[in-house]
Scaffold this motif. Structure first.
Motif, PDB file in Angstrom:
ATOM      1  N   ARG A 160      -5.563 -16.196   2.222  1.00 38.48           N
ATOM      2  CA  ARG A 160      -5.655 -14.972   3.015  1.00 38.48           C
ATOM      3  C   ARG A 160      -6.285 -15.172   4.382  1.00 38.48           C
ATOM      4  NH1 ARG A 160      -2.129 -11.914   2.189  1.00 38.48           N
ATOM      5  NH2 ARG A 160      -3.267 -10.106   2.778  1.00 38.48           N
ATOM      6  N   GLN A 162       1.852  -1.159   4.695  1.00 34.53           N
ATOM      7  CA  GLN A 162       1.000  -2.345   4.780  1.00 34.53           C
ATOM      8  C   GLN A 162       1.120  -3.149   3.486  1.00 34.53           C
ATOM      9  OE1 GLN A 162      -0.857  -2.863   7.544  1.00 34.53           O
ATOM     10  NE2 GLN A 162      -1.987  -4.651   6.893  1.00 34.53           N
ATOM     11  N   THR A 163       1.129  -4.477   3.595  1.00 33.17           N
ATOM     12  CA  THR A 163       1.071  -5.306   2.395  1.00 33.17           C
ATOM     13  C   THR A 163      -0.306  -5.150   1.761  1.00 33.17           C
ATOM     14  OG1 THR A 163       0.334  -7.223   3.672  1.00 33.17           O
ATOM     15  CG2 THR A 163       2.722  -7.037   3.256  1.00 33.17           C
ATOM     16  N   SER A 164      -0.408  -5.500   0.498  1.00 35.73           N
ATOM     17  CA  SER A 164      -1.680  -5.397  -0.213  1.00 35.73           C
ATOM     18  C   SER A 164      -2.345  -6.761  -0.300  1.00 35.73           C
ATOM     19  CB  SER A 164      -1.445  -4.847  -1.626  1.00 35.73           C
ATOM     20  OG  SER A 164      -2.661  -4.816  -2.344  1.00 35.73           O
ATOM     21  N   ASP A 165      -3.655  -6.765  -0.197  1.00 36.44           N
ATOM     22  CA  ASP A 165      -4.430  -7.999  -0.291  1.00 36.44           C
ATOM     23  C   ASP A 165      -4.551  -8.469  -1.733  1.00 36.44           C
ATOM     24  OD1 ASP A 165      -5.913 -10.093   0.838  1.00 36.44           O
ATOM     25  OD2 ASP A 165      -7.796  -9.082   0.407  1.00 36.44           O
ATOM     26  N   SER A 179       2.492 -11.709  -1.860  1.00 41.03           N
ATOM     27  CA  SER A 179       1.313 -10.920  -2.167  1.00 41.03           C
ATOM     28  C   SER A 179       0.061 -11.571  -1.616  1.00 41.03           C
ATOM     29  CB  SER A 179       1.173 -10.764  -3.689  1.00 41.03           C
ATOM     30  OG  SER A 179       0.086  -9.918  -4.003  1.00 41.03           O
ATOM     31  N   GLY A 180      -1.005 -10.800  -1.716  1.00 42.62           N
ATOM     32  CA  GLY A 180      -2.332 -11.340  -1.459  1.00 42.62           C
ATOM     33  C   GLY A 180      -2.748 -12.150  -2.680  1.00 42.62           C
ATOM     34  N   GLN A 187       0.818  -1.213   0.000  1.00 40.71           N
ATOM     35  CA  GLN A 187       0.000   0.000   0.000  1.00 40.71           C
ATOM     36  C   GLN A 187       0.851   1.261   0.000  1.00 40.71           C
ATOM     37  OE1 GLN A 187      -3.279   0.029  -0.356  1.00 40.71           O
ATOM     38  NE2 GLN A 187      -3.366  -2.188  -0.353  1.00 40.71           N
ATOM     39  N   LEU A 198      -1.870  -9.696   5.778  1.00 42.38           N
ATOM     40  CA  LEU A 198      -1.955  -8.251   5.935  1.00 42.38           C
ATOM     41  C   LEU A 198      -1.120  -7.879   7.152  1.00 42.38           C
ATOM     42  CD1 LEU A 198      -5.735  -7.692   5.151  1.00 42.38           C
ATOM     43  CD2 LEU A 198      -3.760  -7.219   3.697  1.00 42.38           C
ATOM     44  N   CYS A 199       0.015  -7.261   6.886  1.00 44.45           N
ATOM     45  CA  CYS A 199       0.972  -6.876   7.924  1.00 44.45           C
ATOM     46  C   CYS A 199       1.890  -5.835   7.291  1.00 44.45           C
ATOM     47  CB  CYS A 199       1.775  -8.088   8.402  1.00 44.45           C
ATOM     48  SG  CYS A 199       2.748  -8.912   7.127  1.00 44.45           S
ATOM     49  N   THR A 200       2.938  -5.431   7.974  1.00 44.10           N
ATOM     50  CA  THR A 200       3.884  -4.518   7.329  1.00 44.10           C
ATOM     51  C   THR A 200       4.763  -5.317   6.375  1.00 44.10           C
ATOM     52  OG1 THR A 200       5.670  -4.751   8.945  1.00 44.10           O
ATOM     53  CG2 THR A 200       3.981  -3.048   9.404  1.00 44.10           C
ATOM     54  N   HIS A 217      -5.493 -14.926  10.149  1.00 46.30           N
ATOM     55  CA  HIS A 217      -6.630 -14.197  10.730  1.00 46.30           C
ATOM     56  C   HIS A 217      -7.314 -14.997  11.804  1.00 46.30           C
ATOM     57  CE1 HIS A 217      -6.262 -11.071   7.744  1.00 46.30           C
ATOM     58  NE2 HIS A 217      -6.110 -12.027   6.860  1.00 46.30           N
TER      59      HIS A 217
END
Length: 160
Positions: free
Chosen positions: A156, A55-58, A108-109, A48, A131-133, A160
Motif C-alpha cells: 500500500r 474509491q478503491t478500498s484499502d 484490492s488493498g 467504497q 487508493l484511487c478510483t 504514496h
C-alpha cells in the motif's frame, strides 16, 4: 510414482486436514490451468462505492462493495459485501463470493492470509490496488502497472 503413464503426480507438501490445496498442487494434479494476465477479462475490485468512479478500498474482507468489472467493456456489477457483518472470517467469505461470481483476478488493498489461501487454491490472481478510483485501478491493471500480491498484507505504499 512420477514417470509412469496413467498415474497422477501428487504434491510432496503435506496437506493439513480441511486445508485448501494450493494453486501449485492443483496445477501439478492437472486440475487447474495456468492463467495468463493478458487473458484476464473479469476482475473484482474492493471498493467504497458501486460505480467506476468510487474509491478503491484499502481492505478486502471488510470493504463495503465488491465491483466485478469486464476489462474489455468496463461493464460493472456492484455487490454489497455481506461479509463485513461477520464476526470473523470476512476475508474468506468475501473471497468465496469473488470466486462464485467468476472473477479471474482481485484488485484490492490488504488481503489477509485466509483470503490469499482461498484465491491461491482457486487460481485467482491478486493485485495491489492503490487508493484511487476503480476506473483508475482498472486502467493500471490493464497497462500492467499493478504489482501482484504474493503474500498477505499488501504494501500500500508504492503510489504514496
Amino acid at each position: 510414482m512420477s514417470g509412469q503413464p496413467g498415474r497422477s503426480v501428487r504434491s510432496r507438501r503435506p496437506q493439513r486436514p480441511g486445508s485448501v490445496p494450493s494453486a501449485h498442487d492443483l496445477l501439478s494434479a492437472g486440475r487447474l490451468t495456468e492463467r495468463r494476465e493478458e487473458d484476464i477479462v473479469k476482475i473484482a475490485i474492493s471498493a467504497q462505492g458501486s460505480t467506476l468512479d468510487a474509491q478503491t478500498s484499502d481492505v478486502f474482507g471488510r470493504a463495503p462493495v465488491l465491483l466485478f468489472v469486464d476489462t474489455d467493456t468496463l461493464a460493472c456489477e456492484a455487490v454489497n459485501n455481506t461479509a463485513i457483518a461477520l464476526g470473523g472470517g470476512a476475508g474468506t467469505a468475501a473471497a468465496q463470493l469473488v470466486i462464485r461470481k467468476g472473477a479471474e483476478a482481485i484488485l484490492s488493498g490488504r488481503l489477509g492470509p485466509n483470503a490469499m489461501e482461498v484465491f491461491d487454491a482457486a487460481g485467482v490472481l491478486a493485485y495491489e490496488a492503490p487508493l484511487c478510483t476503480v476506473r483508475e485501478a482498472v486502467d493500471l491493471f490493464k497497462s500492467g502497472r499493478l504489482p501482484r500480491q504474493e503474500k498477505p498484507g499488501g504494501r500500500r505504499s508504492f503510489f504514496h
